[in-house]
Design a protein around this motif. Sequence first.
Motif, PDB file in Angstrom:
ATOM      1  N   TRP A   1      22.225  15.396  40.806  1.00  0.00           N
ATOM      2  CA  TRP A   1      23.303  14.481  41.208  1.00  0.00           C
ATOM      3  C   TRP A   1      23.169  13.133  40.514  1.00  0.00           C
ATOM      4  CZ3 TRP A   1      27.105  15.907  44.845  1.00  0.00           C
ATOM      5  CH2 TRP A   1      28.017  14.897  45.165  1.00  0.00           C
ATOM      6  N   LEU A   2      21.958  12.566  40.534  1.00  0.00           N
ATOM      7  CA  LEU A   2      21.746  11.262  39.916  1.00  0.00           C
ATOM      8  C   LEU A   2      21.928  11.326  38.398  1.00  0.00           C
ATOM      9  CD1 LEU A   2      18.655   9.972  41.940  1.00  0.00           C
ATOM     10  CD2 LEU A   2      21.014   9.149  42.078  1.00  0.00           C
ATOM     11  N   SER A   3      21.471  12.407  37.784  1.00  0.00           N
ATOM     12  CA  SER A   3      21.602  12.547  36.338  1.00  0.00           C
ATOM     13  C   SER A   3      23.072  12.607  35.924  1.00  0.00           C
ATOM     14  CB  SER A   3      20.872  13.807  35.858  1.00  0.00           C
ATOM     15  OG  SER A   3      19.500  13.744  36.159  1.00  0.00           O
TER      16      SER A   3
ATOM     17  N   SER B   1      25.617  11.489  37.672  1.00  0.00           N
ATOM     18  CA  SER B   1      26.221  10.189  37.986  1.00  0.00           C
ATOM     19  C   SER B   1      25.937   9.167  36.886  1.00  0.00           C
ATOM     20  CB  SER B   1      25.703   9.669  39.331  1.00  0.00           C
ATOM     21  OG  SER B   1      26.037  10.542  40.375  1.00  0.00           O
ATOM     22  N   LEU B   2      24.679   9.131  36.419  1.00  0.00           N
ATOM     23  CA  LEU B   2      24.314   8.201  35.352  1.00  0.00           C
ATOM     24  C   LEU B   2      25.025   8.551  34.050  1.00  0.00           C
ATOM     25  CD1 LEU B   2      20.482   7.810  36.025  1.00  0.00           C
ATOM     26  CD2 LEU B   2      22.276   6.115  36.452  1.00  0.00           C
TER      27      LEU B   2
ATOM     28  N   ILE C   1      27.956  10.013  33.768  1.00  0.00           N
ATOM     29  CA  ILE C   1      29.359   9.615  33.924  1.00  0.00           C
ATOM     30  C   ILE C   1      29.506   8.109  33.739  1.00  0.00           C
ATOM     31  CG2 ILE C   1      31.245   9.424  35.587  1.00  0.00           C
ATOM     32  CD1 ILE C   1      30.340  12.091  36.741  1.00  0.00           C
ATOM     33  N   SER C   2      28.591   7.346  34.344  1.00  0.00           N
ATOM     34  CA  SER C   2      28.642   5.889  34.208  1.00  0.00           C
ATOM     35  C   SER C   2      28.482   5.472  32.751  1.00  0.00           C
ATOM     36  CB  SER C   2      27.548   5.243  35.065  1.00  0.00           C
ATOM     37  OG  SER C   2      27.716   5.552  36.426  1.00  0.00           O
TER      38      SER C   2
ATOM     39  N   ASP D   1      36.218  11.216  36.686  1.00  0.00           N
ATOM     40  CA  ASP D   1      36.247  10.841  38.105  1.00  0.00           C
ATOM     41  C   ASP D   1      36.210  12.051  39.027  1.00  0.00           C
ATOM     42  OD1 ASP D   1      36.391   8.163  37.419  1.00  0.00           O
ATOM     43  OD2 ASP D   1      38.581   8.141  37.392  1.00  0.00           O
TER      44      ASP D   1
ATOM     45  N   LEU E   1      31.956  15.227  39.886  1.00  0.00           N
ATOM     46  CA  LEU E   1      30.997  15.427  40.971  1.00  0.00           C
ATOM     47  C   LEU E   1      31.661  16.069  42.192  1.00  0.00           C
ATOM     48  CD1 LEU E   1      28.912  12.135  40.888  1.00  0.00           C
ATOM     49  CD2 LEU E   1      28.072  14.439  40.413  1.00  0.00           C
TER      50      LEU E   1
ATOM     51  N   SER F   1      34.421  14.444  44.968  1.00  0.00           N
ATOM     52  CA  SER F   1      35.150  13.349  44.325  1.00  0.00           C
ATOM     53  C   SER F   1      36.535  13.149  44.918  1.00  0.00           C
ATOM     54  CB  SER F   1      35.269  13.612  42.818  1.00  0.00           C
ATOM     55  OG  SER F   1      35.835  14.890  42.559  1.00  0.00           O
TER      56      SER F   1
END
Length: 267
Positions: free
Chosen positions: A200-202, A204-205, A207-208, A221, A224, A227
């Motif tokens: 999840w964190l990977s 998210s990072l 995407i950012s 958007d 995940l 969403s």
Amino acid sequence: MRTLAIAQDEILRLLSTRRGLLSLLGFALIWAGVLSYGILPAAAFFAGARESGLSEILLPRLGLSAWEQWPAPELAVYWAISLYLLPFMALLTSADQTASDRSRGTLRFLVLRCSRLEIFLGRFLGQCVIMALLILVTLGTVLLVIAGNSGEFMTASLARAPLIIINLILLVLPYIALMAWVSVMARSARQATLYAMVVWLSVSLLISYLQARFGPLALLDWILPGSQVGQLLRLADWQTLDYALIPVLHTIVLLLIGGTLMWRRDL
């Protein structure tokens, strides 16, 4: 048929093991707290705001104007809380789909009678049924509260129940599929939960980074799971199904990844 038998075994395992019963007890205690200290006070507040006209000012400012379309305030608050609580519960309850069997070595005996994909999909379907039952139980308690507090809203609330059930089941499917995937790589429920957090964190990072590098991209958007929750929170009635395709696609992709790993990974 063997897939259904494995799904049934997954349900029975929850009801017949100490860990499963403790999970159900923990969920019951959490839900009792949410109902007593979350849903009931919030519903009372919004019921008073509706009578005083304050809701017409307050809800649009919070982006929750669709709450006025719910027949009972308890149902509106349940909808909002469930959109966040039930995915979290799905992550916890479905973490150990194949991990402990791999650790104990029993997975090797299971594949003598079933294919790897039958085991993978059977465990996934079993967890889906478990979450569907939990959704029915939680919604049932809220309907009982509505019947006791404001019986005149009961008929309209029952009419909305199928819509809520469909939406919440669709919502939790990607989370169960995610845990089915990481459970293939793990040897315990705790390790599977850790892997899910890393994934999840990977993502998210990533995407950012992509949005910072290339600017806002609408497709990113929706990558995940969950969403669409922000949109569902602002909707009521059957327009909530406008976003049904998103969790379905998430579930298919995650199951394809997990099924591929299950097929190739050593037992």
